[in-house]
Scaffold this motif. Structure first.
Motif, PDB file in Angstrom:
ATOM      1  N   GLU A   1    -115.408  34.669  27.374  1.00 17.95           N
ATOM      2  CA  GLU A   1    -114.970  36.018  26.642  1.00 17.95           C
ATOM      3  C   GLU A   1    -113.545  36.340  27.358  1.00 17.95           C
ATOM      4  OE1 GLU A   1    -116.649  37.715  24.748  1.00 17.95           O
ATOM      5  OE2 GLU A   1    -115.611  39.633  24.552  1.00 17.95           O
TER       6      GLU A   1
ATOM      7  N   VAL B   1    -107.990  39.009  36.294  1.00 21.70           N
ATOM      8  CA  VAL B   1    -108.729  38.463  35.205  1.00 21.70           C
ATOM      9  C   VAL B   1    -109.627  39.456  34.863  1.00 21.70           C
ATOM     10  CG1 VAL B   1    -108.466  35.867  35.414  1.00 21.70           C
ATOM     11  CG2 VAL B   1    -109.964  37.302  37.009  1.00 21.70           C
TER      12      VAL B   1
ATOM     13  N   LEU C   1    -105.939  31.999  30.260  1.00 19.47           N
ATOM     14  CA  LEU C   1    -105.561  33.216  29.592  1.00 19.47           C
ATOM     15  C   LEU C   1    -104.132  33.253  29.218  1.00 19.47           C
ATOM     16  CD1 LEU C   1    -107.041  36.171  31.857  1.00 19.47           C
ATOM     17  CD2 LEU C   1    -107.755  35.693  29.538  1.00 19.47           C
ATOM     18  N   VAL C   2    -103.357  32.965  30.279  1.00 21.18           N
ATOM     19  CA  VAL C   2    -102.032  33.063  29.656  1.00 21.18           C
ATOM     20  C   VAL C   2    -101.814  31.801  28.731  1.00 21.18           C
ATOM     21  CG1 VAL C   2     -99.778  32.529  30.652  1.00 21.18           C
ATOM     22  CG2 VAL C   2    -101.523  33.932  32.170  1.00 21.18           C
TER      23      VAL C   2
ATOM     24  N   TRP D   1    -111.441  34.237  25.101  1.00 15.78           N
ATOM     25  CA  TRP D   1    -111.399  34.831  23.761  1.00 15.78           C
ATOM     26  C   TRP D   1    -110.477  36.068  23.512  1.00 15.78           C
ATOM     27  CZ3 TRP D   1    -112.198  39.473  21.488  1.00 15.78           C
ATOM     28  CH2 TRP D   1    -112.652  39.231  20.261  1.00 15.78           C
ATOM     29  N   LEU D   2    -110.500  36.881  24.651  1.00 12.10           N
ATOM     30  CA  LEU D   2    -109.693  38.086  24.722  1.00 12.10           C
ATOM     31  C   LEU D   2    -108.122  37.694  24.489  1.00 12.10           C
ATOM     32  CD1 LEU D   2    -111.463  40.423  27.264  1.00 12.10           C
ATOM     33  CD2 LEU D   2    -110.886  40.891  24.901  1.00 12.10           C
ATOM     34  N   ALA D   3    -107.734  36.593  25.258  1.00 11.60           N
ATOM     35  CA  ALA D   3    -106.481  36.334  25.025  1.00 11.60           C
ATOM     36  C   ALA D   3    -105.788  35.635  23.876  1.00 11.60           C
ATOM     37  CB  ALA D   3    -106.025  35.260  26.283  1.00 11.60           C
TER      38      ALA D   3
ATOM     39  N   SER E   1    -107.586  35.815  21.181  1.00 15.97           N
ATOM     40  CA  SER E   1    -107.820  36.603  19.838  1.00 15.97           C
ATOM     41  C   SER E   1    -106.372  37.540  19.414  1.00 15.97           C
ATOM     42  CB  SER E   1    -109.048  37.491  20.285  1.00 15.97           C
ATOM     43  OG  SER E   1    -109.021  38.437  19.407  1.00 15.97           O
ATOM     44  N   ARG E   2    -105.754  37.772  20.429  1.00 14.05           N
ATOM     45  CA  ARG E   2    -104.450  38.530  20.301  1.00 14.05           C
ATOM     46  C   ARG E   2    -103.391  37.824  19.108  1.00 14.05           C
ATOM     47  NH1 ARG E   2     -99.321  38.658  20.687  1.00 14.05           N
ATOM     48  NH2 ARG E   2     -99.208  37.810  22.937  1.00 14.05           N
TER      49      ARG E   2
ATOM     50  N   THR F   1    -102.510  32.649  24.877  1.00  9.93           N
ATOM     51  CA  THR F   1    -101.652  33.436  24.280  1.00  9.93           C
ATOM     52  C   THR F   1    -100.231  32.941  23.766  1.00  9.93           C
ATOM     53  OG1 THR F   1    -100.377  34.361  25.957  1.00  9.93           O
ATOM     54  CG2 THR F   1    -102.299  35.751  25.367  1.00  9.93           C
TER      55      THR F   1
ATOM     56  N   GLU G   1    -107.401  32.546  34.926  1.00 13.35           N
ATOM     57  CA  GLU G   1    -106.033  32.900  34.663  1.00 13.35           C
ATOM     58  C   GLU G   1    -104.985  32.239  33.709  1.00 13.35           C
ATOM     59  OE1 GLU G   1    -103.944  35.016  37.913  1.00 13.35           O
ATOM     60  OE2 GLU G   1    -103.232  36.721  36.544  1.00 13.35           O
TER      61      GLU G   1
END
Lengths: 358, 240
Positions: B99, B91, B150-151, B102-104, B106-107, B154, B147
């Motif tokens: 954040e 992570v 995050l996954v 968000w990074l995930a 945002s893709r 996406t 994590e």
């Protein structure tokens, strides 16, 4: 107060101080001081270029001076040949950027590890130093510009107002140009870092593998960051060549490259204001120590204090060991700690580190 | 039967003389949930790394919806729709939970959508309370969920989970199992896990790895009864 409000407050503060500085300095001080401050502003732009690629992009570039020097030499050579300074100025940005892009392409797409990246960039700037250093003969000329080898290129024509060769920018004008450029570079980078691109490069710095597994190509993002840093350093180089109307190969040298890194370490990685503060502080100190030459007596202490490299070395070691995060982040932590202990929270709540911080 | 979502053919990975993965033929249907078990060093994590482009196989093929991905870059595979939660949580430790998500998100999403998706995801993985905290300051179990968030953000078609319940409390394990079942309603998953309790909670079909090869593939009940599997792997737990 939340992070966002603090951020805006910080931005406003920098703006106010910057404008006050811009307006007041030429009115309050003699020309020699203004000249000295001009070079601080120029070097601060250079510091910002490394703040971006190292502090935010996580790319340790030991040879930022390569782009700085290329900018200076490009401007010098182009302005001798062209006369009017607008195109030389643009070339001094575009050429270092293109060079950074080419170098970056091989480094990032070749999957060079971080340590070797430092070695390669340092080697590149030293190669440039040696190459330019050995161009002293009259046969080394590009158009009407003689490279001059270790003697450097003197008498570089100054920048003129765009399109008007007859009105060059004077010394006070250079101060305004350098200061405004620094402010624009600072706010421009803040905007960049608050954008999607900026947040992603910080993510890549934090965990490159994770960014990749989310579908981002770290190579492309690093290359873009490196190129922007190269462009900014080149621009600073152009201003520097203007400031003294002179450029010599020492601009590519080890001392110059090391200095840029020291500014960023002392000021604080991961912020923009830190490297500016570090740069101005260290330069001021170097000048002050240099002015304080001992008068030949056996005064031991005076001799030590006049030895600027020694003092700078001690400062660097002290910072690396005692203030590893650098001046500005450490002061920030301290402020936050005071704030949170005043509100007497049971749980220490640390503000999240955001891409647009600093 | 429809074409498999993921297929490997004769997939092998050698590290010098060590054959970490040997001639693995593996197939996963659309929407399937598969558990992968096997003793330490059986090649499960290496197998995952080849599926996600973190390692290039020595030979063999990986096909995702019929498309060859054996030698693709990790980010290209991620873009095709394979997401992975690694064994040690990978992570962005220096950034806030928000954040990170968000990074995930945002893709794949536009600016406005991203904001909405981030809030939804924080709710879904139960991290809304700690959204502004730095991930590095969270407990291990919470970092696992970051994590996972995050996954999921996406929106992958296939999700690989490498020991998702490791280091979690009993209660957290239950919550994770529930989440895995919920994810499986819309997505395919492959889960590597040692915790047999956890596997019983989620699994239908189980693949057993041993010494780099597939030993056996069967339903969870048959695997539990399989004496060969007991010998190599479940011995200690079955005996207890």
């Amino acid at each position: 107060m939340n992070g966002r409000a603090l951020n805006l407050l910080g931005l406003g503060l920098v703006g106010v101080i910057g404008i006050a500085f811009l307006v007041l300095i030429p009115r309050l001080f003699e020309l020699d001081v203004v000249l000295e401050l001009t070079v601080y502003m120029i070097m601060a732009i250079l510091a910002l270029s490394l703040a971006l690629i190292w502090g935010y992009g996580g790319i340790l570039c030991f040879g930022q001076s390569a782009f700085f020097g290329l900018g200076a030499y490009t401007y010098a050579i182009a302005v001798f040949n062209i006369g009017e300074s607008t195109i030389p100025l643009l070339l001094a940005i575009v050429l270092p950027a293109a060079f950074a892009a080419l170098l970056g392409y091989f480094m990032f797409y070749g999957r060079i590890s971080d340590v070797y990246l430092g070695v390669i960039t340092l080697t590149v700037t030293l190669i440039l130093f040696n190459s330019v250093n050995s161009t002293a003969g009259p046969e080394f000329r590009i158009g009407s510009a003689r490279l001059g080898g270790f003697n450097g290129i003197p008498g570089i024509p100054p920048l003129n107002f765009p399109g008007n060769k007859a009105s060059p920018i004077d010394l006070e004008g250079m101060f305004y140009l350098a200061t405004i450029s620094l402010l624009l570079a600072y706010f421009g980078l803040r905007l960049l870092l608050a954008s999607r691109f900026g947040r992603i490069i910080v993510g890549i710095r934090e965990n490159e593998r994770r960014a990749e597994l989310l579908g981002y190509d770290p190579r492309a993002y690093k290359l873009a960051t490196f190129t922007i840093g190269g462009a900014l350093a080149g621009f600073a180089g152009c201003l520097f060549a203007n400031w003294g109307n002179f450029v010599s190969p020492t601009i590519f040298g080890l001392a110059q490259s090391a200095q840029i890194i020291i500014w960023v370490i002392v000021g604080g990685r991961g912020t923009l204001i830190g490297p500016i503060v570090g740069c101005i502080g260290i330069q001021w100190l170097t000048t002050a120590l240099g002015a304080n030459q001992p008068s030949g007596g056996p005064d031991w202490w005076a001799k030590i204090f006049a030895n600027a490299p020694l003092i700078l070395g001690i400062i660097l070691i002290a910072f690396v060991l005692l203030v590893p995060k650098g001046l500005v982040p450490t002061l920030g932590d301290l402020g936050q700690w005071l704030l949170s202990s005043r509100t007497k929270r049971a749980k220490t709540r640390l503000e999240p580190k955001r891409a647009e911080e600093g | 039967m429809a074409a498999p979502l993921l297929q490997t053919r004769d997939l092998s990975m050698h590290f010098g003389g060590v054959r970490a993965v040997r001639h693995v033929d593996f197939s996963l249907a659309e929407g399937e949930l598969r558990c992968l078990i096997g003793p330490n060093g059986a090649g499960k994590s290496t197998f995952f790394k080849m599926l996600t482009g973190q390692l290039q196989p020595t030979h063999g093929h990986v096909l995702f919806r019929g498309q060859e991905i054996s030698y693709a870059h990790a980010h290209e595979i991620a873009r095709l729709g394979i997401g992975i939660k690694t064994q040690v949580p990978s992570v962005f430790d220096g950034l806030s939970v928000r954040e990170n998500i968000w990074l995930a998100a945002s893709r794949i999403h536009s600016r406005e959508q991203t904001k909405r998706v981030v809030d939804e995801m924080l709710e879904r993985v139960g991290l809304i309370e700690v959204a502004e905290r730095l991930v590095g300051q969270l407990a291990h179990g919470q970092r696992q969920w970051v994590e996972l968030g995050l996954v999921l953000a996406t929106d992958p078609q296939l999700i690989l989970l490498d020991e998702p319940a490791a280091g979690m409390t009993h209660e957290e394990v239950h919550k994770t199992a529930e989440l895995v079942r919920e994810i499986n309603r819309t997505k395919a998953l492959i889960v590597v896990e040692h915790d047999m309790q956890f596997i019983r909670m989620i699994a239908k079909q189980v693949t057993v790895f041993n010494q780099g090869s597939v030993l056996v593939e069967d339903t969870v009940e048959s695997i539990m009864r399989n004496p060969q599997v007991r010998d190599i792997y479940l011995g200690k737990q079955a005996a207890a």
